[in-house]
Design an enzyme around this catalytic site. Structure first.
Site, PDB file in Angstrom:
ATOM      1  CG  HIS A   1       2.500  -2.101   8.747  1.00  0.00           C
ATOM      2  ND1 HIS A   1       1.782  -2.086   7.458  1.00  0.00           N
ATOM      3  CD2 HIS A   1       3.672  -2.219   8.474  1.00  0.00           C
ATOM      4  CE1 HIS A   1       2.648  -2.017   6.455  1.00  0.00           C
ATOM      5  NE2 HIS A   1       3.880  -2.333   7.064  1.00  0.00           N
TER       6      HIS A   1
ATOM      7  CB  THR B   1       5.924  -1.205  13.248  1.00  0.00           C
ATOM      8  OG1 THR B   1       7.244  -2.017  12.772  1.00  0.00           O
ATOM      9  CG2 THR B   1       5.352  -2.214  13.950  1.00  0.00           C
TER      10      THR B   1
HETATM   11  N1  LIG Z   1      13.700  -6.624   9.194  1.00  0.00           N
HETATM   12  C1  LIG Z   1      13.934  -5.495  10.034  1.00  0.00           C
HETATM   13  O1  LIG Z   1      14.565  -5.367  11.135  1.00  0.00           O
HETATM   14  C2  LIG Z   1      12.951  -4.184   9.844  1.00  0.00           C
HETATM   15  C3  LIG Z   1      12.980  -3.010  10.296  1.00  0.00           C
HETATM   16  C4  LIG Z   1      12.303  -2.108   9.866  1.00  0.00           C
HETATM   17  C5  LIG Z   1      11.429  -1.883   8.713  1.00  0.00           C
HETATM   18  N2  LIG Z   1      11.537  -3.411   7.996  1.00  0.00           N
HETATM   19  C6  LIG Z   1      10.687  -3.348   6.865  1.00  0.00           C
HETATM   20  O2  LIG Z   1      11.630  -3.258   5.902  1.00  0.00           O
HETATM   21  C7  LIG Z   1      10.571  -2.465   4.871  1.00  0.00           C
HETATM   22  C8  LIG Z   1      11.140  -1.125   4.221  1.00  0.00           C
HETATM   23  O3  LIG Z   1      10.720  -0.170   5.370  1.00  0.00           O
HETATM   24  P1  LIG Z   1      10.322   1.310   5.080  1.00  0.00           P
HETATM   25  O4  LIG Z   1       9.850   1.852   6.510  1.00  0.00           O
HETATM   26  O5  LIG Z   1      11.297   1.910   4.368  1.00  0.00           O
HETATM   27  O6  LIG Z   1       8.876   0.888   4.124  1.00  0.00           O
HETATM   28  P2  LIG Z   1       8.093   1.830   3.173  1.00  0.00           P
HETATM   29  O7  LIG Z   1       6.945   1.068   2.769  1.00  0.00           O
HETATM   30  O8  LIG Z   1       8.048   3.092   3.763  1.00  0.00           O
HETATM   31  O9  LIG Z   1       8.987   2.091   1.746  1.00  0.00           O
HETATM   32  C9  LIG Z   1       9.092   1.134   0.863  1.00  0.00           C
HETATM   33  C10 LIG Z   1       9.580   1.422  -0.583  1.00  0.00           C
HETATM   34  O10 LIG Z   1       9.250   0.621  -1.452  1.00  0.00           O
HETATM   35  C11 LIG Z   1       8.852   1.025  -2.495  1.00  0.00           C
HETATM   36  N3  LIG Z   1       8.153   0.012  -3.193  1.00  0.00           N
HETATM   37  C12 LIG Z   1       6.851  -0.504  -3.030  1.00  0.00           C
HETATM   38  N4  LIG Z   1       6.518  -1.602  -4.025  1.00  0.00           N
HETATM   39  C13 LIG Z   1       7.636  -1.830  -4.631  1.00  0.00           C
HETATM   40  C14 LIG Z   1       7.985  -2.545  -5.747  1.00  0.00           C
HETATM   41  N5  LIG Z   1       7.214  -3.686  -6.086  1.00  0.00           N
HETATM   42  N6  LIG Z   1       9.413  -2.339  -6.315  1.00  0.00           N
HETATM   43  C15 LIG Z   1      10.055  -1.434  -5.985  1.00  0.00           C
HETATM   44  N7  LIG Z   1       9.866  -0.535  -4.985  1.00  0.00           N
HETATM   45  C16 LIG Z   1       8.754  -0.718  -4.237  1.00  0.00           C
HETATM   46  C17 LIG Z   1       7.893   2.290  -2.002  1.00  0.00           C
HETATM   47  O11 LIG Z   1       8.077   3.161  -3.048  1.00  0.00           O
HETATM   48  C18 LIG Z   1       8.735   2.754  -1.072  1.00  0.00           C
HETATM   49  O12 LIG Z   1       9.712   3.791  -1.323  1.00  0.00           O
HETATM   50  C19 LIG Z   1       9.141  -2.630   5.382  1.00  0.00           C
HETATM   51  O13 LIG Z   1       8.798  -3.952   5.034  1.00  0.00           O
HETATM   52  C20 LIG Z   1       9.472  -2.713   6.708  1.00  0.00           C
HETATM   53  O14 LIG Z   1       8.309  -3.549   7.247  1.00  0.00           O
HETATM   54  C21 LIG Z   1      12.151  -4.444   8.471  1.00  0.00           C
HETATM   55 ZN   LIG Z   2      10.699   0.860  14.057  1.00  0.00          ZN
END
Ligand SMILES: NC(=O)c1ccc[n+]([C@@H]2O[C@H](COP(=O)([O-])OP(=O)(O)OC[C@H]3O[C@@H](n4cnc5c(N)ncnc54)[C@H](O)[C@@H]3O)[C@@H](O)[C@H]2O)c1
Ligand SMILES: [Zn+2]
Ligand SMILES: [Zn+2]
Length: 346
Positions: A48, A45
């Protein structure tokens, strides 16, 4: 209290630009505490926000919400906390009284704001926190570990919301920092097998080290790999942890009849997913949203971290002083092997 004192803070003045400067120490109300920040993680976040993709209208702002520290001052009505106690905090400030706050669904509260997102956070020497959201933590747990409580809390909540348990097969889409925490959480709840998909080989290798049974980097091979690992029936659960609308569709293609998709990855506000209604009804498929870490999730995450249920090595190796926050953010793309970057404040 502290009206004249200043502190060093990293203010995100515009997208792409932190200014580390002296600002007033936050004033605390009678029911707040002032936390002296020790260590703080950089979250997706925050990244972003840094790139202007999220909360740009909230700038200038001091971001930062994955923090730990010690209590520096307590408000006049706070009787259950004392100065010097090591703490972490639930960052979700709701009204505390409405239907959703009572159900620990604070992000649905009409008055919700989040520390470090909608109001000043902890990329600073001090942060103000409502006392009821402060969670005392064991002083002997290292700050780099305590600063992981919030992200771990997010995967704790997701596991509970989805209801994943012993022997359930799970696909984790995305092996980023959070995907890797999902994998560790799935080991803890007894899920098996755990199948991880990420386009990045190094991220998949990290997931293997975190406890995945099967890793897949080729989208064309994903479905077959899931079927092969689940006796041909498909996965009990798929967790989307990328934030990609197309992968949400993929997720529904990977669950078994009667399986569930955990809606976790954050997409754009307009993104949608097409679902066949009849099939969903007849197979009794389900979806379960999960957002943030609220209330009990944070206490549970802290217990798991305190008792070393998470292997944190891959998350604690990249630590910058607060003064170097700009460099810490700018160098993130070059450091994709660091699953987490943290800032040392004091
Ligand atoms: N719901 C919640 O409570 C919550 C909390 C934290 C983060 N999030 C979300 O969870 C997600 C993951 O967080 P993060 O910090 O690990 O994100 P990140 O962007 O650091 O990691 C995402 C991973 O996805 C991979 N990736 C990208 N496109 C892809 C595709 N098309 N197919 C397969 N793999 C792909 C990337 O290589 C990377 O390793 C984000 O969307 C984040 O905003 C949600
Ligand atoms: Zn966080
Ligand atoms: Zn409320």
């Amino acid at each position: 209290m502290n009206a004249q004192r200043t502190m060093t803070a990293a203010v995100l003045v515009e997208p792409g630009k932190f200014e580390v400067k002296q600002v007033a120490i936050p004033r605390i109300g009678p029911n707040d505490v002032l936390v002296k920040v020790s260590q703080i993680g950089i979250c997706g976040t925050d990244i972003h926000m840094f790139h202007g993709r999220y909360a740009a209208d909230a700038l200038p702002l001091i971001p930062g919400h994955e923090f730990c520290g010690t209590i520096d001052a307590v408000g006049s009505d706070v009787t259950h906390l004392s100065v010097g106690t090591t703490v972490v905090a639930d960052i979700n400030i709701g009204c505390g009284n409405c239907y959703w706050c009572r159900r620990n669904e604070v992000l649905n509260c009409a008055e919700v704001s989040q520390i470090g997102i909608g109001r000043d956070g902890a990329f600073a020497e001090y942060v103000a926190v409502p006392a009821r959201l402060v969670i005392p933590a064991p002083a002997e747990v290292a700050p780099e570990v305590l600063a992981l409580t919030e992200p771990v809390g997010c995967v704790v909540r997701a596991a509970k919301k989805a209801g994943i348990g012993v022997g359930d097969s799970v696909v984790v889409l995305g092996a980023g920092p959070i995907g890797n925490l999902h994998v560790q959480m799935m080991r803890l709840v007894g899920a098996a097998p755990i199948i991880v998909f990420d386009l990045s080989t190094s991220r998949c290798e990290a997931a293997l080290a975190a406890g995945a049974d099967v890793i897949v980097t080729d989208p064309a091979k994903l479905k077959d790999a899931v079927l092969a690992a689940t006796d041909g029936v498909g996965a009990d659960f798929v967790i989307e942890s990328v934030g990609n609308a197309r992968l949400y569709s993929t997720a529904f293609d990977l669950i078994r009849k009667g399986g569930h998709v955990s809606f976790f990855g954050i997409t754009g506000p307009q993104d949608t997913v097409d679902l066949p209604i009849l099939g969903t009804v007849l197979h009794e498929n389900g979806l379960k949203g999960s957002v943030a870490a609220m209330g009990e999730d944070m206490y549970q995450a802290l217990k798991l971290l305190t008792h070393q249920r998470f292997d944190v090595k891959a998350f604690t190796g990249a630590v910058f002083p607060l003064a170097e926050i700009q460099e810490a953010f700018e160098s993130l793309p070059k450091r994709s092997n660091d699953l987490k970057t943290q800032l040392r404040v004091s």
